[in-house]
Design a protein around this motif. Structure first.
Motif, PDB file in Angstrom:
ATOM      1  N   GLU A 102       0.868  -1.092   0.048  1.00 65.55           N
ATOM      2  CA  GLU A 102      -0.182   0.020   0.211  1.00 65.55           C
ATOM      3  C   GLU A 102       1.053   1.273   0.041  1.00 65.55           C
ATOM      4  O   GLU A 102       1.996   1.322   0.643  1.00 65.55           O
ATOM      5  CB  GLU A 102      -0.940   0.088   1.318  1.00 65.55           C
ATOM      6  N   VAL A 103       0.295   2.168  -0.738  1.00 65.27           N
ATOM      7  CA  VAL A 103       1.053   3.550  -0.575  1.00 65.27           C
ATOM      8  C   VAL A 103       0.436   4.634   0.066  1.00 65.27           C
ATOM      9  O   VAL A 103      -0.980   4.882  -0.124  1.00 65.27           O
ATOM     10  CB  VAL A 103       1.292   4.106  -2.200  1.00 65.27           C
ATOM     11  N   ILE A 104       1.139   5.078   1.009  1.00 65.15           N
ATOM     12  CA  ILE A 104       0.339   6.490   1.817  1.00 65.15           C
ATOM     13  C   ILE A 104       0.908   7.784   1.443  1.00 65.15           C
ATOM     14  O   ILE A 104       2.326   7.783   1.517  1.00 65.15           O
ATOM     15  CB  ILE A 104       0.536   6.206   3.287  1.00 65.15           C
ATOM     16  N   ALA A 105       0.157   8.889   1.133  1.00 61.45           N
ATOM     17  CA  ALA A 105       0.450  10.000   0.714  1.00 61.45           C
ATOM     18  C   ALA A 105      -0.044  11.008   1.721  1.00 61.45           C
ATOM     19  O   ALA A 105      -1.136  10.984   2.025  1.00 61.45           O
ATOM     20  CB  ALA A 105       0.224  10.403  -0.579  1.00 61.45           C
ATOM     21  N   VAL A 106       0.749  12.073   2.385  1.00 61.61           N
ATOM     22  CA  VAL A 106       0.394  12.853   3.290  1.00 61.61           C
ATOM     23  C   VAL A 106       0.851  14.253   2.630  1.00 61.61           C
ATOM     24  O   VAL A 106       2.158  14.298   2.391  1.00 61.61           O
ATOM     25  CB  VAL A 106       0.716  12.563   4.662  1.00 61.61           C
ATOM     26  N   LEU A 107       0.135  15.116   2.784  1.00 60.01           N
ATOM     27  CA  LEU A 107       0.316  16.677   2.599  1.00 60.01           C
ATOM     28  C   LEU A 107       0.447  17.529   3.980  1.00 60.01           C
ATOM     29  O   LEU A 107      -0.708  17.502   4.333  1.00 60.01           O
ATOM     30  CB  LEU A 107      -0.205  17.431   1.573  1.00 60.01           C
ATOM     31  N   ASP A 108       1.683  17.779   4.453  1.00 54.53           N
ATOM     32  CA  ASP A 108       1.442  18.108   5.917  1.00 54.53           C
ATOM     33  C   ASP A 108       1.571  19.382   6.031  1.00 54.53           C
ATOM     34  O   ASP A 108       1.147  20.455   4.768  1.00 54.53           O
ATOM     35  CB  ASP A 108       2.767  17.731   6.678  1.00 54.53           C
ATOM     36  N   ASP A 109       1.515  20.325   7.153  1.00 53.23           N
ATOM     37  CA  ASP A 109       1.178  21.513   7.300  1.00 53.23           C
ATOM     38  C   ASP A 109       2.184  22.680   7.227  1.00 53.23           C
ATOM     39  O   ASP A 109       2.252  23.797   7.053  1.00 53.23           O
ATOM     40  CB  ASP A 109       0.634  21.804   8.925  1.00 53.23           C
ATOM     41  N   GLY A 118       3.742  22.078   4.156  1.00 52.91           N
ATOM     42  CA  GLY A 118       3.691  21.822   2.742  1.00 52.91           C
ATOM     43  C   GLY A 118       4.500  20.870   2.116  1.00 52.91           C
ATOM     44  O   GLY A 118       4.614  20.618   0.886  1.00 52.91           O
ATOM     45  N   THR A 119       4.887  19.963   2.714  1.00 57.77           N
ATOM     46  CA  THR A 119       5.753  18.794   2.321  1.00 57.77           C
ATOM     47  C   THR A 119       5.022  17.547   2.086  1.00 57.77           C
ATOM     48  O   THR A 119       4.090  17.114   2.868  1.00 57.77           O
ATOM     49  CB  THR A 119       6.589  18.471   3.510  1.00 57.77           C
ATOM     50  N   ARG A 120       5.254  17.057   0.985  1.00 56.61           N
ATOM     51  CA  ARG A 120       4.547  15.868   0.559  1.00 56.61           C
ATOM     52  C   ARG A 120       5.476  14.674   1.135  1.00 56.61           C
ATOM     53  O   ARG A 120       6.790  14.491   0.791  1.00 56.61           O
ATOM     54  CB  ARG A 120       4.144  15.620  -0.787  1.00 56.61           C
ATOM     55  N   HIS A 121       4.906  13.783   1.874  1.00 52.65           N
ATOM     56  CA  HIS A 121       5.380  12.540   2.089  1.00 52.65           C
ATOM     57  C   HIS A 121       4.691  11.322   1.463  1.00 52.65           C
ATOM     58  O   HIS A 121       3.398  11.078   1.509  1.00 52.65           O
ATOM     59  CB  HIS A 121       5.319  12.296   3.891  1.00 52.65           C
ATOM     60  N   VAL A 122       5.649  10.398   0.858  1.00 57.29           N
ATOM     61  CA  VAL A 122       5.089   9.327   0.317  1.00 57.29           C
ATOM     62  C   VAL A 122       5.805   7.982   0.711  1.00 57.29           C
ATOM     63  O   VAL A 122       6.905   8.154   0.614  1.00 57.29           O
ATOM     64  CB  VAL A 122       5.002   9.250  -1.292  1.00 57.29           C
ATOM     65  N   VAL A 123       4.958   7.077   1.518  1.00 55.81           N
ATOM     66  CA  VAL A 123       5.771   6.032   2.019  1.00 55.81           C
ATOM     67  C   VAL A 123       4.757   4.682   1.375  1.00 55.81           C
ATOM     68  O   VAL A 123       3.840   4.581   1.070  1.00 55.81           O
ATOM     69  CB  VAL A 123       5.569   5.788   3.589  1.00 55.81           C
ATOM     70  N   GLU A 124       5.737   3.700   1.378  1.00 56.11           N
ATOM     71  CA  GLU A 124       4.835   2.172   1.155  1.00 56.11           C
ATOM     72  C   GLU A 124       4.832   1.702   2.700  1.00 56.11           C
ATOM     73  O   GLU A 124       5.730   1.901   3.450  1.00 56.11           O
ATOM     74  CB  GLU A 124       6.099   1.206   0.593  1.00 56.11           C
ATOM     75  N   VAL A 125       3.797   0.914   2.642  1.00 56.40           N
ATOM     76  CA  VAL A 125       3.536   0.097   4.014  1.00 56.40           C
ATOM     77  C   VAL A 125       3.536  -1.366   3.550  1.00 56.40           C
ATOM     78  O   VAL A 125       3.026  -1.728   2.249  1.00 56.40           O
ATOM     79  CB  VAL A 125       2.489   0.568   4.793  1.00 56.40           C
ATOM     80  N   GLY A 169       9.794  12.732   0.742  1.00 56.66           N
ATOM     81  CA  GLY A 169       9.598  13.627   2.324  1.00 56.66           C
ATOM     82  C   GLY A 169      10.557  12.786   2.883  1.00 56.66           C
ATOM     83  O   GLY A 169      11.442  11.882   2.733  1.00 56.66           O
ATOM     84  N   THR A 170      10.268  13.296   4.369  1.00 56.81           N
ATOM     85  CA  THR A 170      11.108  12.782   5.638  1.00 56.81           C
ATOM     86  C   THR A 170      10.538  11.491   6.094  1.00 56.81           C
ATOM     87  O   THR A 170      11.239  10.951   6.882  1.00 56.81           O
ATOM     88  CB  THR A 170      11.510  13.699   6.630  1.00 56.81           C
ATOM     89  N   GLY A 171       9.154  11.207   6.114  1.00 60.11           N
ATOM     90  CA  GLY A 171       8.477  10.318   6.862  1.00 60.11           C
ATOM     91  C   GLY A 171       8.143  10.977   8.076  1.00 60.11           C
ATOM     92  O   GLY A 171       7.482  10.220   9.139  1.00 60.11           O
ATOM     93  N   ASP A 172       8.552  12.070   8.593  1.00 58.68           N
ATOM     94  CA  ASP A 172       8.044  12.751   9.674  1.00 58.68           C
ATOM     95  C   ASP A 172       7.099  13.882   9.277  1.00 58.68           C
ATOM     96  O   ASP A 172       7.374  15.105   8.901  1.00 58.68           O
ATOM     97  CB  ASP A 172       9.454  13.556  10.692  1.00 58.68           C
ATOM     98  N   VAL A 173       5.758  13.512   9.552  1.00 58.22           N
ATOM     99  CA  VAL A 173       4.724  14.540   9.262  1.00 58.22           C
ATOM    100  C   VAL A 173       4.543  15.569  10.241  1.00 58.22           C
ATOM    101  O   VAL A 173       4.435  15.374  11.436  1.00 58.22           O
ATOM    102  CB  VAL A 173       3.354  13.715   9.000  1.00 58.22           C
ATOM    103  N   VAL A 174       4.501  16.798   9.870  1.00 58.13           N
ATOM    104  CA  VAL A 174       4.290  17.886  10.785  1.00 58.13           C
ATOM    105  C   VAL A 174       2.835  18.552  10.623  1.00 58.13           C
ATOM    106  O   VAL A 174       2.419  18.786   9.640  1.00 58.13           O
ATOM    107  CB  VAL A 174       5.348  19.098  10.333  1.00 58.13           C
TER     108      VAL A 174
END
Length: 410
Positions: free
Chosen positions: A189-196, A198-205, A223-228
């Motif tokens: 699965e792929v998870i994408a997050v746009l944090d506060d 403005g960084t986009r984090h895309v990870v595989e789980v 991204g860094t994998g550390d969502v803000v």
């Protein structure tokens, strides 16, 4: 006389009212028929899939006469079978009223409430491009996509209207769509997050077990994998797999309601607030602000990684308790106000009864499923609390989902 229905029969029925879960209700000679993907006013042909004494379930075969509520599908992915936006073919201006009707029915039928307070309906804007995080499947060719409704199959060549601009990327850099060059681990699965920030984090789980959600990150793609995430003066750092409100306006809306409903109560000199199913404590600032600087906030969360993140953010200002709410409510100090935001399955009668036994002056119950919210409200009623205010928030536009917040008092 009730028609003798059997599995596989084809019927024609007029949908007269909505039900929970994106389902319409028709009547056939005295028997209720539930048909998914229909709206009041539709005349449909459907195939019977299940028959019970007083009702039947059916699969939509054809729309004979469309409801006036129908519009051309606004979501390309949903138009090609994805389960992302099941209300994308419903008039946007009719969506909130339909959801309010569904909630009213659940509170009357499951909640057993003879009288309801006036329901306030609140739209969250924007109604497209609102989702700040998304979870995608990966097919055998390594292409990410949206799952089809009630299926493991994926729609990979078409995009959804929910994600915020930039969340999925554009052109060849897009993580989903016909022009995407990205390939992922088949079955993951792929998870994408746009944090506060403005960084986009895309990870595989890791590929999830059947019927489960996978939270183990195997690869950080961007991204860094550390969502803000930020709430007022507070900054939270959490993994992309951690829960956060999907609509980027949801948290501020819920916080405003908490502040409004809690402020002005007759509490003690050092009031105590409970934040149950609290996650990282995203609702804590609103509760603390409403109760005042002398208040003591206790947050309960079963996921250690979430509670730890909250403890880092708040330090000694908030007391975090790691464990199940049902195991901990009897150990917390006497509450003045309780905020609880249980998962989709609800809090349950046992937990509600035990909270009520501690006699909080005000309870704010948040529910993302109208059926379990209604059964929880029934438990509150049986425990001596009445529902004095209720707000339906369209926090998931274009889908059958919505959030409900209720204020309960003794």
């Amino acid at each position: 006389m009730t028609t003798n229905l059997t599995h596989g029969d084809h019927i024609t029925t007029t949908i007269t009212r909505p039900a929970h879960g994106g389902v319409g209700i028709g009547d056939l000679d005295g028997r209720v028929v539930f048909v998914r993907g229909t709206y009041p006013g539709d005349v449909v042909e459907a195939r019977i899939t299940q028959v019970k004494k007083n009702y039947a379930k059916a699969t939509l075969v054809d729309i004979v006469t469309p409801s006036p509520l129908r519009v051309p599908n606004r979501c390309p992915a949903a138009a090609h079978g994805a389960g992302c936006c099941d209300f994308a073919d419903l008039k946007p201006e009719a969506e909130l009223e339909l959801k309010t009707t569904i909630l009213t029915g659940q509170l009357t039928k499951l909640g057993k409430l003879a009288a309801l307070p006036s329901i306030t309906a609140q739209e969250l804007l924007p109604t497209t491009g609102w989702r700040s995080r998304i979870r995608l499947g990966v097919d055998r060719a390594g292409r990410a996509g949206f799952r089809k409704a009630h299926s493991h199959d994926l729609v990979t060549d078409h995009r959804c209207i929910q994600p915020m601009p930039g969340l999925l990327g554009d052109g060849p850099d897009s993580i989903v769509g016909a022009d995407s060059n990205h390939r992922f681990t088949p079955g993951a699965e792929v998870i994408a997050v746009l944090d506060d920030d403005g960084t986009r984090h895309v990870v595989e789980v890791r590929k999830p077990a059947r019927g489960r959600r996978s939270e183990i990150i195997t690869k950080v793609i961007s991204g860094t994998g550390d969502v803000v995430q930020k709430v007022g003066e507070y900054t939270f750092t959490l993994p992309p797999t951690a829960f956060w409100q999907a609509h980027h306006q949801a948290l501020s809306t819920y916080s405003d309601l908490i502040t409004q409903w809690v402020t002005g109560g007759q509490y003690g000199v050092e009031p105590v607030g409970w934040d149950l199913y609290g996650g990282v404590g995203a609702l804590v600032p609103a509760l603390h602000h409403a109760l005042g600087n002398n208040s003591h906030i206790h947050s309960v969360e079963s996921a250690r990684i979430m509670a730890t993140s909250g403890q880092v953010t708040f330090g000694d200002d908030v007391h975090f308790h790691i464990g199940l709410v049902g195991n901990l409510v009897d150990t917390l100090p006497q509450p003045d106000v309780v905020v609880l935001d249980p998962p989709r399955v609800g809090a349950g009668a046992d937990v509600v009864t035990r909270i009520a036994a501690r006699k909080p002056q005000r309870v704010i119950h948040i529910g993302c499923d109208p059926a379990t919210f209604a059964t929880d409200i029934r438990a509150w009623s049986q425990a001596g609390y009445h529902l004095s205010d209720i707000v339906v928030v369209n926090a998931f536009p274009g889908t059958h989902h919505f959030e409900t917040l209720g204020l309960l008092q003794p």
